[in-house]
Design a protein around this motif. Structure first.
Motif, PDB file in Angstrom:
ATOM      1  N   GLU A  14      10.887  25.185   4.036  1.00  0.00           N
ATOM      2  CA  GLU A  14      10.554  25.785   5.330  1.00  0.00           C
ATOM      3  C   GLU A  14      11.785  25.834   6.234  1.00  0.00           C
ATOM      4  N   GLY A  15      11.939  26.924   6.947  1.00  0.00           N
ATOM      5  CA  GLY A  15      13.031  27.054   7.894  1.00  0.00           C
ATOM      6  C   GLY A  15      14.308  27.626   7.317  1.00  0.00           C
ATOM      7  N   ARG A  77      14.257  32.187   7.969  1.00  0.00           N
ATOM      8  CA  ARG A  77      13.425  31.052   8.357  1.00  0.00           C
ATOM      9  C   ARG A  77      12.025  31.125   7.751  1.00  0.00           C
ATOM     10  N   SER A  79       8.427  30.260   6.047  1.00  0.00           N
ATOM     11  CA  SER A  79       7.397  29.247   6.254  1.00  0.00           C
ATOM     12  C   SER A  79       6.538  29.164   5.001  1.00  0.00           C
ATOM     13  N   PRO A 111       7.370  22.300   1.996  1.00  0.00           N
ATOM     14  CA  PRO A 111       7.508  21.725   3.338  1.00  0.00           C
ATOM     15  C   PRO A 111       8.745  20.837   3.438  1.00  0.00           C
TER      16      PRO A 111
END
Lengths: 111, 115
Positions: A14-15, A77, A79, A111
């Motif tokens: 994520e990110g 980015r 998710s 995550p």
């Protein structure tokens, strides 16, 4: 008809920014490059389309070098909800409407 | 709401029993297409239509028929289904303008099982 080659799978967190490259060595002059996203058991959804250079919309960017023999989909980015299969499609109606999808890249965002 | 609809969404049938999967779009699109999707094989085009009364074979047309009598409808016909036609089927449509190539809108899919 242009055949496309993509990585079978990619992992990300994520990110992070994710770049998926598609190779299409025999792309024709009038062919466009289109990327679709597909979630399990759903129809593909249009992400972005381009012909040359760079195209950007609210969800992604598409980079196409001058020789157009490859293209790179860039997802900024990512998710968890970006976990999906991404397809590169090269074609145009100058070839009569026949379209060939590549095998797709399965992106897994952790995550 | 702009959409492509397919019916039925799920179908279990037996070998040899003719069936039709309907596809309809409300966007006045000229181009319509049928795809099948099988594990490990991605999306493969079955038939497509550039406009009314104009249809042509895609990559895997064997065992399928289509017709385009009206602009909004593009039914897929399996005259004698066989187990190897068990698959997930998608209909799609898009606008065309000369050779310009626009995004395809896909239907929700029809999961067909032939026993």
């Amino acid at each position: 008809l242009a055949k496309t080659t993509q990585p079978i799978s990619m992992d990300s967190y994520e990110g992070q920014e994710v770049n998926i490259t598609c190779s299409h060595n025999n792309i024709a002059t009038n062919d466009y490059i289109t990327w679709y996203q597909q979630f399990p058991s759903q129809g593909p959804r249009f992400i972005i389309q381009g012909y040359k250079t760079k195209v950007t919309n609210e969800v992604a960017s598409l980079f196409i070098p001058a020789d157009r023999k490859s293209s790179t989909l860039s997802l900024p980015r990512v998710s968890l909800s970006d976990t999906a299969v991404y397809y590169c499609l090269v074609g145009g109606y100058n070839q009569g409407g026949k379209l060939i999808f590549g095998q797709g890249t399965e992106l897994s965002v952790k995550p | 709401e702009a959409q492509v609809t397919q019916n039925p969404r799920y179908l279990i049938t037996v070998t040899g029993k003719k069936l039709t999967v309907t596809c309809s779009q409300n966007m006045n699109h000229e181009y319509m297409s049928w795809y099948r999707q099988d594990p490990g094989l991605g999306l493969r085009q079955i038939y497509y239509s550039m406009n009314v009364e104009v249809t042509d074979k895609g990559d895997v047309p064997e065992g399928y028929k289509v017709s385009r009598k009206e602009k909004r409808n593009f039914p897929l016909i399996l005259e004698s289904p066989s187990p190897n036609q068990t698959s997930l089927y998608f209909c799609a449509s898009s606008h065309t303008a000369g050779t310009n190539f626009y995004e395809q809108y896909f239907g929700p899919g029809t999961r067909l099982t032939v026993t």
